[in-house]
Design a protein around this motif. Structure first.
Motif, mmCIF file in Angstrom:
data_model
loop_
_atom_site.group_PDB
_atom_site.id
_atom_site.type_symbol
_atom_site.label_atom_id
_atom_site.label_comp_id
_atom_site.label_asym_id
_atom_site.label_seq_id
_atom_site.Cartn_x
_atom_site.Cartn_y
_atom_site.Cartn_z
ATOM 1 N N MET A 1 20.457 -9.183 -3.241
ATOM 2 C CA MET A 1 19.372 -10.086 -3.970
ATOM 3 C C MET A 1 18.333 -9.052 -4.369
ATOM 4 S SD MET A 1 18.004 -13.007 -4.494
ATOM 5 C CE MET A 1 19.001 -13.870 -3.427
ATOM 6 N N THR A 2 18.031 -9.010 -5.601
ATOM 7 C CA THR A 2 17.308 -8.102 -6.268
ATOM 8 C C THR A 2 15.745 -8.803 -6.581
ATOM 9 O OG1 THR A 2 19.115 -7.146 -7.443
ATOM 10 C CG2 THR A 2 17.057 -6.809 -8.448
ATOM 11 N N ALA A 3 14.760 -7.954 -6.306
ATOM 12 C CA ALA A 3 13.384 -8.428 -6.567
ATOM 13 C C ALA A 3 13.441 -8.179 -8.225
ATOM 14 C CB ALA A 3 12.426 -7.591 -5.763
ATOM 15 N N ARG A 4 12.453 -9.043 -8.607
ATOM 16 C CA ARG A 4 12.228 -9.082 -10.189
ATOM 17 C C ARG A 4 10.666 -9.006 -10.232
ATOM 18 N NH1 ARG A 4 9.860 -13.878 -12.007
ATOM 19 N NH2 ARG A 4 10.216 -15.928 -11.151
ATOM 20 N N VAL A 5 10.245 -8.501 -11.390
ATOM 21 C CA VAL A 5 8.819 -8.417 -11.638
ATOM 22 C C VAL A 5 8.236 -9.798 -11.840
ATOM 23 C CG1 VAL A 5 6.988 -7.370 -13.244
ATOM 24 C CG2 VAL A 5 8.994 -5.977 -12.619
ATOM 25 N N PHE A 6 7.192 -10.053 -11.039
ATOM 26 C CA PHE A 6 6.570 -11.183 -11.337
ATOM 27 C C PHE A 6 5.312 -10.979 -12.350
ATOM 28 C CE2 PHE A 6 2.720 -13.861 -9.870
ATOM 29 C CZ PHE A 6 3.251 -15.101 -9.858
ATOM 30 N N ASP A 7 4.568 -9.998 -12.315
ATOM 31 C CA ASP A 7 3.736 -9.598 -13.367
ATOM 32 C C ASP A 7 2.947 -8.319 -12.960
ATOM 33 O OD1 ASP A 7 1.663 -10.246 -11.635
ATOM 34 O OD2 ASP A 7 1.091 -12.007 -12.450
ATOM 35 N N GLN A 8 1.737 -8.005 -13.582
ATOM 36 C CA GLN A 8 1.156 -6.862 -13.258
ATOM 37 C C GLN A 8 -0.296 -6.990 -12.775
ATOM 38 O OE1 GLN A 8 2.926 -7.069 -16.440
ATOM 39 N NE2 GLN A 8 4.924 -6.139 -15.381
ATOM 40 N N LEU A 9 -0.574 -5.944 -11.910
ATOM 41 C CA LEU A 9 -2.064 -5.893 -11.551
ATOM 42 C C LEU A 9 -2.872 -5.049 -12.676
ATOM 43 C CD1 LEU A 9 -1.596 -4.657 -7.949
ATOM 44 C CD2 LEU A 9 -1.917 -6.838 -8.625
ATOM 45 N N PRO A 10 -4.344 -5.357 -12.658
ATOM 46 C CA PRO A 10 -4.935 -4.876 -13.670
ATOM 47 C C PRO A 10 -4.912 -3.302 -14.017
ATOM 48 C CG PRO A 10 -6.295 -6.392 -12.489
ATOM 49 C CD PRO A 10 -5.061 -6.017 -11.746
ATOM 50 N N ASP A 11 -4.274 -2.480 -12.746
ATOM 51 C CA ASP A 11 -4.124 -1.067 -13.015
ATOM 52 C C ASP A 11 -2.633 -0.738 -13.361
ATOM 53 O OD1 ASP A 11 -2.636 -1.697 -10.887
ATOM 54 O OD2 ASP A 11 -3.934 -0.432 -9.148
ATOM 55 N N LEU A 117 8.094 -3.379 -0.479
ATOM 56 C CA LEU A 117 9.125 -4.170 -0.113
ATOM 57 C C LEU A 117 10.286 -3.249 0.504
ATOM 58 C CD1 LEU A 117 10.828 -6.906 -0.046
ATOM 59 C CD2 LEU A 117 11.426 -6.443 -2.321
ATOM 60 N N LEU A 118 10.105 -3.253 1.834
ATOM 61 C CA LEU A 118 11.001 -2.176 2.392
ATOM 62 C C LEU A 118 12.501 -2.307 2.395
ATOM 63 C CD1 LEU A 118 8.663 -1.847 5.728
ATOM 64 C CD2 LEU A 118 8.681 -0.484 3.551
ATOM 65 N N ASP A 119 12.949 -3.677 2.659
ATOM 66 C CA ASP A 119 14.236 -4.068 2.342
ATOM 67 C C ASP A 119 14.452 -5.573 2.361
ATOM 68 O OD1 ASP A 119 14.648 -5.239 5.129
ATOM 69 O OD2 ASP A 119 14.523 -2.994 5.695
ATOM 70 N N HIS A 120 15.421 -6.071 1.760
ATOM 71 C CA HIS A 120 15.616 -7.445 1.456
ATOM 72 C C HIS A 120 17.196 -7.875 1.255
ATOM 73 C CE1 HIS A 120 15.782 -7.487 -3.015
ATOM 74 N NE2 HIS A 120 15.163 -6.089 -2.737
ATOM 75 N N ASP A 121 17.569 -8.972 1.564
ATOM 76 C CA ASP A 121 18.909 -9.406 1.345
ATOM 77 C C ASP A 121 18.804 -10.878 1.101
ATOM 78 O OD1 ASP A 121 18.937 -10.576 3.830
ATOM 79 O OD2 ASP A 121 20.073 -9.269 4.747
ATOM 80 N N GLY A 122 19.777 -11.783 1.174
ATOM 81 C CA GLY A 122 19.604 -13.203 0.589
ATOM 82 C C GLY A 122 19.008 -13.894 1.592
ATOM 83 N N HIS A 123 18.671 -13.470 2.909
ATOM 84 C CA HIS A 123 18.098 -14.058 4.036
ATOM 85 C C HIS A 123 16.833 -13.704 4.616
ATOM 86 C CE1 HIS A 123 21.175 -17.459 3.817
ATOM 87 N NE2 HIS A 123 21.997 -16.332 3.798
ATOM 88 N N GLN A 124 16.566 -12.383 4.270
ATOM 89 C CA GLN A 124 15.513 -11.669 4.849
ATOM 90 C C GLN A 124 14.504 -10.546 3.809
ATOM 91 O OE1 GLN A 124 15.741 -8.305 8.186
ATOM 92 N NE2 GLN A 124 15.665 -10.241 9.395
ATOM 93 N N ALA A 125 13.632 -10.597 4.058
ATOM 94 C CA ALA A 125 12.729 -9.649 3.345
ATOM 95 C C ALA A 125 11.606 -8.852 4.349
ATOM 96 C CB ALA A 125 11.878 -10.352 2.106
ATOM 97 N N ARG A 126 11.282 -7.772 4.316
ATOM 98 C CA ARG A 126 10.667 -6.802 5.169
ATOM 99 C C ARG A 126 9.715 -6.166 4.112
ATOM 100 N NH1 ARG A 126 10.883 -1.827 7.899
ATOM 101 N NH2 ARG A 126 12.915 -1.592 6.960
ATOM 102 N N PHE A 127 8.504 -6.538 4.588
ATOM 103 C CA PHE A 127 7.102 -5.653 3.700
ATOM 104 C C PHE A 127 6.482 -4.742 4.724
ATOM 105 C CE2 PHE A 127 8.042 -9.939 1.928
ATOM 106 C CZ PHE A 127 7.914 -9.731 0.414
ATOM 107 N N GLY A 128 5.875 -3.603 4.022
ATOM 108 C CA GLY A 128 4.890 -2.799 5.134
ATOM 109 C C GLY A 128 3.776 -2.350 4.151
#
Length: 349
Positions: A1-11, A117-128
């Motif tokens: 499962m690949t994360a995609r760019v949603f958009d950008q912050l002002p910086d 986004l520390l790791d992710h697959d089709g059923h789990q995503a871990r953020f730090g």
């Protein structure tokens, strides 16, 4: 499962979106901005797929909002009176932005940070996220993780945190849910049950006035399912001041072998859909979207108004640093803060 760019912050930094889960079970779409629940799609009890979590269409809208839609909240969910934090090493002054009080981590809380986004697959995503010493006035470097795990019927949310200095931690998830659909209008037709014999009265600024009080004879008696539209129109001073429910309930339900207990059951008869919220936390902040005002665009271009979603936030009690008899939010070096929430979806009877 690949994360995609949603958009950008002002910086210019990229905000990513990651999707976990698969139909016909829940599908959860998360943003690295705020470790935010951006979208939640489920199959209702009537067999129809619906998007049931409120969300904004852009990072700019999330940052401009004061409603914490879908955000992971920290360091301290809910309010701390006057931004005054007493700890054994002395008093600390926290950032304030809610009528002179600290709310949901301060003016620049975790819901406004770009998480890793520390790791992710089709059923789990871990953020730090690392919150430095002095962040919003809180002492100690704090390392935080939140993991979202999706199964065929449930979503499990697990929080952990460690510190190198005595501090306080109280994390929660601030998703707004509408089991009729995120663009269906108000939650008035939903039924809510919360197994709590006591609630926490607050003053006109949302600060606890003292100890918990019995729910008997109040709109907070949700021990049997109550239609939210009727509850919210009850003439009660606590509801008038808050423009609805924005209160902590002291949950009494026994824990199971996993240490989780039922915090609430939310039912939408119109779609035959039910959510059971389970957690290991002692309190449940129920917030009925009282200040949604249509100021910012929703996903799909609509506008959210008062009562279009409900936030059910398991947590420690509000302003607990000023109430030593309540469960403590203090975290010491060498300790690990943990909290779990679980959303279980099923067809309503």
């Amino acid at each position: 499962m690949t994360a995609r760019v949603f958009d950008q912050l002002p910086d210019g930094r990229d905000v990513h979106l990651v999707e976990v889960g698969e139909a016909p079970g829940p599908v959860l779409r998360l943003l690295t901005l705020g470790a935010t629940v951006h979208d939640l799609e489920i199959t209702g009890g009537d067999g129809v797929r619906r998007h049931v979590a409120l969300g904004h269409g852009s990072s700019a809208a999330y940052l401009a909002s004061g409603d914490y839609i879908g955000g992971t909240i920290g360091r301290y969910a809910n309010r701390i009176r006057d931004g005054h934090l007493p700890l054994p090493d002395g008093d600390h002054t926290l950032g304030t932005h809610d009528r002179g009080h600290h709310l949901h981590g301060g003016p620049d809380g975790f819901d406004r940070r770009l998480w890793d986004l520390l790791d992710h697959d089709g059923h789990q995503a871990r953020f730090g996220l690392t919150s430095p010493d002095g962040d919003q006035g809180f002492p100690g470097n704090l390392d935080v993780e939140v993991t979202f795990t999706v199964t065929d019927k449930a979503i499990d949310i697990a929080f952990t945190a460690t510190t190198d200095r005595t501090t306080v931690v109280n994390l929660t998830q601030h998703a707004y849910l509408n089991l009729e659909g995120r663009d269906a209008g108000t939650i008035d037709g939903h039924l809510l049950r919360v197994p709590a014999q006591h609630y926490t009265p607050v003053d006109a600024e949302g600060i606890p006035t003292g100890d918990h009080a019995p729910v008997d004879g109040t709109p907070f008696d949700l021990r049997e399912p109550q239609r939210l539209g009727a509850v919210l129109r009850t003439d009660h001073p606590q509801l008038r001041d808050a423009r609805g429910i924005d209160h902590n309930l002291v949950v009494d339900a026994p824990a199971d072998a996993d240490g989780l207990h039922t915090m609430a059951v939310l039912t939408a008869p119109a779609t035959r859909t039910e959510l059971e919220l389970r957690s290991d936390q002692p309190g449940l902040q129920v917030y009925t979207g009282n200040f949604l005002d249509g100021a910012l665009p929703a996903v799909g271009g609509g506008l959210y108004r008062q009562g279009d979603g409900i936030a059910l936030e398991p947590q420690l009690f509000p302003d607990s640093p000023h109430h030593p008899a309540w469960p403590s939010a203090v975290l010491e070096p060498g300790e690990r803060y943990t909290a779990r929430h679980q959303w279980v979806f099923r067809a309503a009877d």
